[in-house]
Design a protein around this motif. Structure first.
Motif, PDB file in Angstrom:
ATOM      1  N   THR A  22       0.936  -1.163   0.106  1.00  0.00           N
ATOM      2  CA  THR A  22      -0.247  -0.053  -0.264  1.00  0.00           C
ATOM      3  C   THR A  22       0.938   1.332   0.200  1.00  0.00           C
ATOM      4  OG1 THR A  22      -1.759  -1.051   1.225  1.00  0.00           O
ATOM      5  CG2 THR A  22      -1.739   1.177   1.186  1.00  0.00           C
ATOM      6  N   ALA A  23       1.945   1.476   0.638  1.00  0.00           N
ATOM      7  CA  ALA A  23       2.763   2.386   0.818  1.00  0.00           C
ATOM      8  C   ALA A  23       3.445   2.543  -0.401  1.00  0.00           C
ATOM      9  CB  ALA A  23       3.823   2.174   2.004  1.00  0.00           C
ATOM     10  N   GLN A  26       1.765   4.558  -3.156  1.00  0.00           N
ATOM     11  CA  GLN A  26       2.052   5.848  -3.158  1.00  0.00           C
ATOM     12  C   GLN A  26       3.032   6.381  -4.095  1.00  0.00           C
ATOM     13  OE1 GLN A  26      -0.687   7.278  -2.205  1.00  0.00           O
ATOM     14  NE2 GLN A  26      -0.191   8.284  -0.183  1.00  0.00           N
ATOM     15  N   PHE A  27       3.623   5.668  -4.628  1.00  0.00           N
ATOM     16  CA  PHE A  27       4.801   5.947  -5.765  1.00  0.00           C
ATOM     17  C   PHE A  27       3.887   5.854  -7.080  1.00  0.00           C
ATOM     18  CE2 PHE A  27       8.551   5.391  -8.297  1.00  0.00           C
ATOM     19  CZ  PHE A  27       9.099   6.559  -8.079  1.00  0.00           C
ATOM     20  N   ALA A  28       3.763   6.919  -7.621  1.00  0.00           N
ATOM     21  CA  ALA A  28       3.108   6.918  -8.991  1.00  0.00           C
ATOM     22  C   ALA A  28       4.094   6.525 -10.058  1.00  0.00           C
ATOM     23  CB  ALA A  28       2.241   8.237  -9.211  1.00  0.00           C
ATOM     24  N   HIS A 161      -1.208   4.292 -10.129  1.00  0.00           N
ATOM     25  CA  HIS A 161      -1.022   4.880  -8.560  1.00  0.00           C
ATOM     26  C   HIS A 161      -2.071   3.979  -7.694  1.00  0.00           C
ATOM     27  CE1 HIS A 161      -1.211   7.161  -5.134  1.00  0.00           C
ATOM     28  NE2 HIS A 161      -2.504   7.411  -5.422  1.00  0.00           N
ATOM     29  N   SER A 162      -1.572   3.604  -6.710  1.00  0.00           N
ATOM     30  CA  SER A 162      -2.599   2.896  -5.746  1.00  0.00           C
ATOM     31  C   SER A 162      -3.586   1.720  -6.266  1.00  0.00           C
ATOM     32  CB  SER A 162      -3.142   3.913  -4.757  1.00  0.00           C
ATOM     33  OG  SER A 162      -3.717   3.418  -3.765  1.00  0.00           O
TER      34      SER A 162
END
Ligand code: FMN
Length: 172
Positions: A22-23, A26-28, A161-162
């Motif tokens: 999940t973290a 956050q890096f698109a 992303h995400s």
């Protein structure tokens, strides 16, 4: 208690792989489909967002491939491959090449480069690469490759992303 630490909303254990995923989401990133041709002639490709620029002189890129992938032996023995940077109109291409289906190239328009490797129509850019280094890294294999040729189009890139697909928003 350190004031900086208090400002961090959540600190997950690094071994909590779901939280880590999940973290990391956050890096698109952009989305690519990495393609090549197996020695016996079959076309091989998969959706990849671990692609990254690495060096300009010499021109190097990197990406990583899951160690359990049926495509790994092909990329280990292929000297060259193509990184197709997907355009925003290619969400279905991204989905298709992330599936374990028999012929991912069925109905996907493509040309072939000098080594018979697929260049997907409609991509935002194409990087034709020669592998210079491969190394096992955790549960993936890290490929570093030299860019021998590249081409770009005017198509806007597809973003990820995400866990979801996005188009470019406004320039900041
Ligand atoms: C957005 C996205 C990015 C992906 N990035 C990678 C990646 O960088 N490396 C990887 O090994 N698999 C990645 N995958 C998963 C592969 O595309 C998927 O497992 C595919 O089926 C692999 O092909 P294979 O069956 O030949 O192994 C990604 C999937 C998606 C949807």
């Amino acid at each position: 208690m350190n004031a900086h630490l208090q400002a961090i909303p959540q600190i997950a254990s690094p071994v909590d792989s779901r939280a880590l995923r999940t973290a990391l989401g956050q890096f698109a990133t952009g989305i690519t489909v990495v393609t090549t041709r197996a020695a016996e002639g079959a076309l091989v490709g998969l959706t990849v967002n671990s692609f990254s620029a690495l060096s300009l002189e010499p021109p190097l890129i990197l990406w990583s491939l899951r160690g359990s992938s049926p495509s790994l032996p092909v990329f280990e023995s292929a000297e060259r491959f193509v990184v197709n940077v997907l355009a925003e109109a290619q969400v279905e291409v991204s989905r298709r090449f992330a599936l374990q289906v028999a012929d991912k190239f069925d109905g996907v328009a493509h040309a072939e480069n000098a080594w018979g490797q697929p260049l997907l129509h409609g991509a935002a850019a194409w990087f034709e690469c020669r592998t210079v280094s491969r190394q096992a890294a955790g549960d993936h294999c890290l490929f570093i490759a030299e860019v021998e040729r590249f081409t770009l189009s005017e198509a806007a890139p597809l973003l990820f992303h995400s866990g979801g697909y996005f188009a470019l928003g406004s320039r900041l």
